[in-house]
Write a protein that holds these residues in place. Structure first.
Motif, PDB file in Angstrom:
ATOM      1  N   ASN A  43       1.002  -1.161  -0.089  1.00 42.01           N
ATOM      2  CA  ASN A  43      -0.107  -0.042   0.039  1.00 42.01           C
ATOM      3  C   ASN A  43       0.907   1.389  -0.056  1.00 42.01           C
ATOM      4  N   ASN A  44       1.457   1.295  -1.061  1.00 45.38           N
ATOM      5  CA  ASN A  44       2.506   2.634  -1.138  1.00 45.38           C
ATOM      6  C   ASN A  44       2.215   3.380  -2.327  1.00 45.38           C
ATOM      7  N   ALA A  45       1.209   3.403  -3.352  1.00 45.87           N
ATOM      8  CA  ALA A  45       0.906   4.382  -4.110  1.00 45.87           C
ATOM      9  C   ALA A  45       0.155   5.539  -3.618  1.00 45.87           C
ATOM     10  N   THR A  46       0.884   6.660  -3.590  1.00 50.16           N
ATOM     11  CA  THR A  46       0.353   7.766  -3.288  1.00 50.16           C
ATOM     12  C   THR A  46      -0.123   9.015  -4.241  1.00 50.16           C
ATOM     13  N   PRO A  47      -0.955   9.321  -4.941  1.00 50.67           N
ATOM     14  CA  PRO A  47      -1.117  10.338  -5.939  1.00 50.67           C
ATOM     15  C   PRO A  47      -0.973  11.671  -5.708  1.00 50.67           C
ATOM     16  N   LEU A  48      -0.322  12.387  -6.411  1.00 49.11           N
ATOM     17  CA  LEU A  48       0.230  13.678  -6.360  1.00 49.11           C
ATOM     18  C   LEU A  48      -1.039  14.503  -6.352  1.00 49.11           C
TER      19      LEU A  48
ATOM     20  N   TYR B 222       3.698  13.274 -16.132  1.00 46.96           N
ATOM     21  CA  TYR B 222       3.489  14.046 -15.194  1.00 46.96           C
ATOM     22  C   TYR B 222       4.860  15.001 -15.068  1.00 46.96           C
ATOM     23  N   ASN B 223       4.922  16.075 -14.691  1.00 47.13           N
ATOM     24  CA  ASN B 223       5.954  16.786 -13.951  1.00 47.13           C
ATOM     25  C   ASN B 223       5.395  18.210 -13.802  1.00 47.13           C
ATOM     26  N   ASN B 224       6.214  18.798 -12.954  1.00 41.58           N
ATOM     27  CA  ASN B 224       5.921  20.291 -12.818  1.00 41.58           C
ATOM     28  C   ASN B 224       6.129  21.303 -13.857  1.00 41.58           C
ATOM     29  N   PRO B 225       5.345  22.348 -14.172  1.00 40.51           N
ATOM     30  CA  PRO B 225       5.276  23.107 -15.522  1.00 40.51           C
ATOM     31  C   PRO B 225       6.675  23.330 -15.904  1.00 40.51           C
ATOM     32  N   GLY B 226       7.021  23.182 -17.103  1.00 43.66           N
ATOM     33  CA  GLY B 226       8.406  23.562 -17.719  1.00 43.66           C
ATOM     34  C   GLY B 226       9.364  22.817 -17.545  1.00 43.66           C
TER      35      GLY B 226
ATOM     36  N   LYS C 166      13.054   9.109  -9.409  1.00 48.74           N
ATOM     37  CA  LYS C 166      12.964   8.055  -8.763  1.00 48.74           C
ATOM     38  C   LYS C 166      12.027   7.914  -7.993  1.00 48.74           C
ATOM     39  N   GLU C 167      11.000   8.725  -7.674  1.00 45.99           N
ATOM     40  CA  GLU C 167       9.674   8.528  -7.038  1.00 45.99           C
ATOM     41  C   GLU C 167       8.704   8.293  -8.068  1.00 45.99           C
ATOM     42  N   PHE C 168       8.606   8.896  -9.252  1.00 46.97           N
ATOM     43  CA  PHE C 168       8.007   8.620 -10.361  1.00 46.97           C
ATOM     44  C   PHE C 168       7.986   7.037 -10.834  1.00 46.97           C
ATOM     45  N   ILE C 169       9.155   6.632 -10.952  1.00 47.71           N
ATOM     46  CA  ILE C 169       9.422   4.943 -11.042  1.00 47.71           C
ATOM     47  C   ILE C 169       8.582   4.217 -10.025  1.00 47.71           C
ATOM     48  N   ALA C 170       8.924   4.605  -8.734  1.00 47.31           N
ATOM     49  CA  ALA C 170       8.541   3.823  -7.782  1.00 47.31           C
ATOM     50  C   ALA C 170       6.752   3.764  -7.482  1.00 47.31           C
ATOM     51  N   ASN C 171       6.392   4.723  -8.061  1.00 43.59           N
ATOM     52  CA  ASN C 171       4.865   5.179  -7.340  1.00 43.59           C
ATOM     53  C   ASN C 171       3.791   5.018  -8.582  1.00 43.59           C
ATOM     54  N   ASP C 172       3.048   3.775  -8.676  1.00 46.99           N
ATOM     55  CA  ASP C 172       2.432   3.566  -9.646  1.00 46.99           C
ATOM     56  C   ASP C 172       1.123   4.537  -9.841  1.00 46.99           C
ATOM     57  N   SER C 173       0.858   5.464  -8.780  1.00 48.47           N
ATOM     58  CA  SER C 173      -0.193   6.393  -8.868  1.00 48.47           C
ATOM     59  C   SER C 173       0.008   7.625  -9.773  1.00 48.47           C
TER      60      SER C 173
END
Length: 615
Positions: free
Chosen positions: A165-170, A605-609, A593-600
């Motif tokens: 239970n480690n998927a945490t959407p931004l 995705y990324n911050n603008p720019g 690194k977090e993007f790869i680990a977090n399936d949610s």
């Protein structure tokens, strides 16, 4: 010398929350915390986690970030800082990856205790449980506030995660996070804390009620540019902290004597930022370091002169040095007291307390950038020693402050302590000075800013706050009484009073000028300058003859033609090119690194720019 002895339990200091096995030598995750002692150990482990945060070997609140702004300097080639200033950070860069990871590791330590505090009902008294809860929520609020400042929208995790239970959407916008933090720090929660923990037992380790209200005020101030209603909350909480802390906390008295020559003496603020300062009543909350348990940081080493074994790495920029007013309260471009040939004379004493300037002493050793000075006085040994800073030639020291790969020639003095002399040798490059998180001067500055910016604010109160900070170092009172004038005074005071403490990066992104321009677009734009090299033909080459342009926001720039001596050549060197792109550089990129680990987190995705992330 100090500090609270941390109770360290191996199970608690593990990086994650989920435990797959029952340990044979510590408490079990199935029952933890089962006693007040175990809960206290967990709380201490959360505090301890804050000391493990590291960006280029500099601790929270990321003091090194000042060197990624207009006010700081650093050794040539520092990739992590260069990328932050010229808009080339990526999702795989070191700073966003490291800081993001640290923030959530500390949150994990918080949740390991917080999730199961109710198990202590009937085991220890309700007041103790409430105090533990308040402390843990303050630590988490400190972390998540910082996470939002760097990354914007974040995952608001409020419990332990496990491998299943480690998927945490931004999906938690900054505005929602700050509202949740406000809920976490409701008055009835932080009022469970004592007004001050016993100093003889805990020092400045544990956040108390005064510190909690100050933290709440800081968070409200940080986000008032998005929601002006936060100004009133910042004012309320800073006033509450000041009311509770009256007679307990206050500004530390400092010796602001001016020393014209190294033989005369040494400036500094050791009574506040040195070992003696660790018992100062100005500190509300500080991170604890202790050589006995191997908790160290290389702060002094990176800012100490090479004559004592330091590496002359970080220091203030020329723009920061030119910011400090003269003793009449005017800028150096306005004051008749300014002598560009003797730039330390008649200046705000915080210049000498903050910056190690040429022709002074630091750690009781003479500091010179004049390339004709081959030896300097070591007042500890009462003898001359080689001057490792004086020449741009590799034969002397290419990494010295005046060397071809050195920083700007000025170094941060603020956190030095004479007791550290002789400790830098070989691999021994680390000190154990505490790192302050909140001090009384910051509370006054928050109170002043909130009253200046909120509708119906008390401008007289704001002026009194600023005058108190200036009076501590013998500077004249602020002359302005209107909102615009007091805003200008406030921005000066935050810049010089908090210099080197890690606030500038964030201040520049939340402040706007009168025309609505975010200050970072002006301050972190164009060339960052350092004093020029001295040469055998011009030993004074390190003294800047450039006349600065200082605006109403105390942003310092140069037009490359105005000089104090009327010469067309300017004794400045370009250290780095600064770039701030509006719509991108308000935030860091999200770490890959977090993007790869977090399936949610969805692809793209990324911050603008920043480049879209793909698996």
């Amino acid at each position: 010398m100090k500090k609270t002895l941390f109770i360290l339990v191996s199970i608690i200091t593990a990086a994650g929350c989920s435990l797959e096995r029952q340990p044979m030598n510590g408490p079990s995750s199935a029952t933890f915390p089962a006693s007040e002692e175990e809960a206290l150990a967990g709380v201490y482990a959360a505090y301890k986690g804050l000391t493990l945060e590291d960006l280029q070997s500099t601790t929270f609140p990321y003091r090194i970030e000042d060197d990624a702004t207009d006010i700081g300097s650093y050794r040539v080639g520092n990739e992590n800082l260069i990328k932050q200033m010229n808009g080339t950070l990526t999702s795989e860069s070191y700073p966003p990856r490291w800081i993001y990871e640290d923030i959530y590791q500390v949150a994990g330590r918080v949740h390991l205790v917080l999730d199961n505090l109710d198990r202590l009902k009937g085991v220890c008294d309700e007041q103790t449980i409430a105090q533990f809860r308040a402390e843990l929520l303050c630590i988490r609020a400190l972390q998540y506030n910082q996470a939002c400042q760097f990354f914007g929208n974040i995952s608001f995790v409020d419990h332990c995660l496990d491998l299943k239970n480690n998927a945490t959407p931004l999906s938690t916008p900054v505005e929602v996070v700050t509202r949740l933090l406000d809920e976490d720090l409701k008055d009835e929660i932080i009022d469970a804390l004592p007004v001050q923990w016993p100093r003889t037992t805990y020092g400045t380790t544990r956040i108390d009620r005064v510190g909690a209200y100050a933290l709440k005020a800081r968070i409200a101030m940080n986000w008032a540019h998005l929601n002006p209603a936060w100004w009133a909350e910042a004012a309320r909480c800073s006033a509450k902290a000041m009311e509770l802390g009256d007679g307990i906390y206050g500004l530390q008295e400092l010796d602001y004597t001016y020393y014209e020559n190294p033989d005369d003496g040494q400036p500094g603020a050791e009574a506040l930022f040195g070992y003696k300062g660790q018992t100062s009543q100005e500190w509300l909350w500080a991170l604890q370091y202790n050589r006995l348990v191997g908790s160290l940081l290389p702060n002094i080493y990176r800012t100490a002169i090479r004559a004592v074994g330091g590496c002359s790495w970080h220091g203030p920029s020329q723009a920061m040095v030119d910011t400090y007013q003269c003793t009449d309260g005017l800028s150096i471009s306005e004051s008749p007291l300014y002598d560009w040939k003797h730039p330390r004379r008649n200046r705000d004493p915080r210049l000498d307390m903050t910056a190690t300037m040429p022709h002074t002493r630091v750690l009781n050793v003479q500091y010179e950038l004049d390339c004709t000075i081959d030896n300097v006085m070591d007042y500890n040994l009462n003898k001359m020693v080689p001057n490792a800073e004086s020449s741009p030639l590799v034969s002397k020291s290419e990494y010295g402050a005046n060397g071809s790969k050195g920083p700007g020639g000025y170094l941060w003095r603020k956190f030095h302590d004479n007791d550290y002399y002789g400790r830098i040798s070989g691999d021994n490059t680390e000190d154990d000075l505490n790192v302050g998180l909140i001090r009384w001067a910051e509370v006054l500055l928050i109170d002043a800013e909130a009253n200046i910016e909120m509708d119906g604010g008390n401008l007289s109160r704001a002026k009194n706050d600023l005058d108190a900070i200036r009076a501590r170092v013998g500077m004249p009172p602020v002359t302005a009484t209107d909102k615009a004038g007091l805003r200008k005074a406030l921005r000066y005071e935050r810049k010089v009073e908090l210099a080197g403490e890690g606030f500038r990066w964030f201040d520049l992104r939340r402040w706007k000028s009168a025309d609505g321009t975010v200050l970072a677009a002006k301050a972190v734009s164009g060339n960052k300058y350092a004093p020029g090299f001295s040469t055998p033909e011009n030993s004074d080459g390190y003294i800047s003859n450039a006349k600065p342009i200082i605006d109403d926001d105390w942003i310092v720039t140069y037009d490359n033609s105005s000089t104090w001596d009327g010469k067309s050549s300017i004794n400045l060197r370009v250290q780095e090119k600064m770039v701030f792109q509006v719509g991108r550089d308000e935030l860091w990129p999200f770490p890959y690194k977090e993007f790869i680990a977090n399936d949610s987190i969805p692809s793209g995705y990324n911050n603008p720019g920043y480049s879209a992330l793909t698996k």
